[in-house]
Design a protein around this motif. Structure first.
Motif, PDB file in Angstrom:
ATOM      1  N   LYS A  15      39.050  57.275 116.373  1.00  0.00           N
ATOM      2  CA  LYS A  15      37.915  56.362 115.799  1.00  0.00           C
ATOM      3  C   LYS A  15      37.543  56.659 114.144  1.00  0.00           C
ATOM      4  O   LYS A  15      36.474  56.174 113.660  1.00  0.00           O
ATOM      5  N   GLY A  16      38.381  57.584 113.641  1.00  0.00           N
ATOM      6  CA  GLY A  16      38.118  57.974 112.298  1.00  0.00           C
ATOM      7  C   GLY A  16      36.725  58.723 111.900  1.00  0.00           C
ATOM      8  O   GLY A  16      36.200  58.421 110.930  1.00  0.00           O
ATOM      9  N   ILE A  73      38.976  66.169 109.879  1.00  0.00           N
ATOM     10  CA  ILE A  73      39.206  66.484 108.513  1.00  0.00           C
ATOM     11  C   ILE A  73      38.552  67.586 107.937  1.00  0.00           C
ATOM     12  O   ILE A  73      38.990  68.261 107.136  1.00  0.00           O
ATOM     13  N   VAL A  74      36.993  67.700 108.447  1.00  0.00           N
ATOM     14  CA  VAL A  74      36.185  68.858 107.844  1.00  0.00           C
ATOM     15  C   VAL A  74      36.614  69.979 108.645  1.00  0.00           C
ATOM     16  O   VAL A  74      36.589  71.054 107.867  1.00  0.00           O
ATOM     17  N   LEU A 126      42.408  60.419 106.476  1.00  0.00           N
ATOM     18  CA  LEU A 126      42.269  59.073 107.426  1.00  0.00           C
ATOM     19  C   LEU A 126      43.388  58.179 106.653  1.00  0.00           C
ATOM     20  O   LEU A 126      43.907  58.085 105.483  1.00  0.00           O
ATOM     21  N   SER A 127      44.026  57.431 107.603  1.00  0.00           N
ATOM     22  CA  SER A 127      45.172  56.674 107.263  1.00  0.00           C
ATOM     23  C   SER A 127      44.992  55.361 106.435  1.00  0.00           C
ATOM     24  O   SER A 127      43.763  54.965 106.766  1.00  0.00           O
ATOM     25  N   GLU A 128      45.750  54.930 105.805  1.00  0.00           N
ATOM     26  CA  GLU A 128      45.378  53.518 105.197  1.00  0.00           C
ATOM     27  C   GLU A 128      45.447  52.339 105.862  1.00  0.00           C
ATOM     28  O   GLU A 128      45.220  51.308 105.417  1.00  0.00           O
ATOM     29  N   VAL A 131      45.544  61.182 110.315  1.00  0.00           N
ATOM     30  CA  VAL A 131      46.989  61.637 110.225  1.00  0.00           C
ATOM     31  C   VAL A 131      47.087  62.953 109.442  1.00  0.00           C
ATOM     32  O   VAL A 131      46.283  63.224 108.547  1.00  0.00           O
ATOM     33  N   VAL A 132      48.013  63.596 109.718  1.00  0.00           N
ATOM     34  CA  VAL A 132      48.531  64.907 109.229  1.00  0.00           C
ATOM     35  C   VAL A 132      49.433  64.601 107.923  1.00  0.00           C
ATOM     36  O   VAL A 132      50.535  63.929 107.995  1.00  0.00           O
TER      37      VAL A 132
END
Length: 71
Positions: A13-14, A19-20, A29-31, A42-43
């Motif tokens: 769910k973004g 990420i943190v 985050l993906s585009e 995404v990695v």
């Protein structure tokens, strides 16, 4: 030790917790958004993953799996 991360784009769910948490800074985050309208994580550079599992531990949606590899 190296790792491999798999993030399920449909479960993510973004929230950006992964990420943190990532000490290598290789998750973004993906585009593109998923079917629920979220931009999933995404990695960007799997070769830099250490397999620490912090991203998976922080994920409230259980959308991340991590495998550790020797060598």
């Amino acid at each position: 030790m190296r790792g491999r991360v798999e993030i399920s784009p449909e479960l993510c769910k973004g929230c950006e917790f992964c990420i943190v948490a990532c000490p290598q800074g290789i998750i973004v985050l993906s585009e593109r958004f998923n079917s629920m309208g979220y931009f999933p994580a995404v990695v960007t550079d799997m070769d830099r993953c250490t397999g620490c599992t912090l991203c998976a531990q922080m994920c409230p949606e259980l959308a991340i799996e991590v495998w550790r590899q020797e060598g």
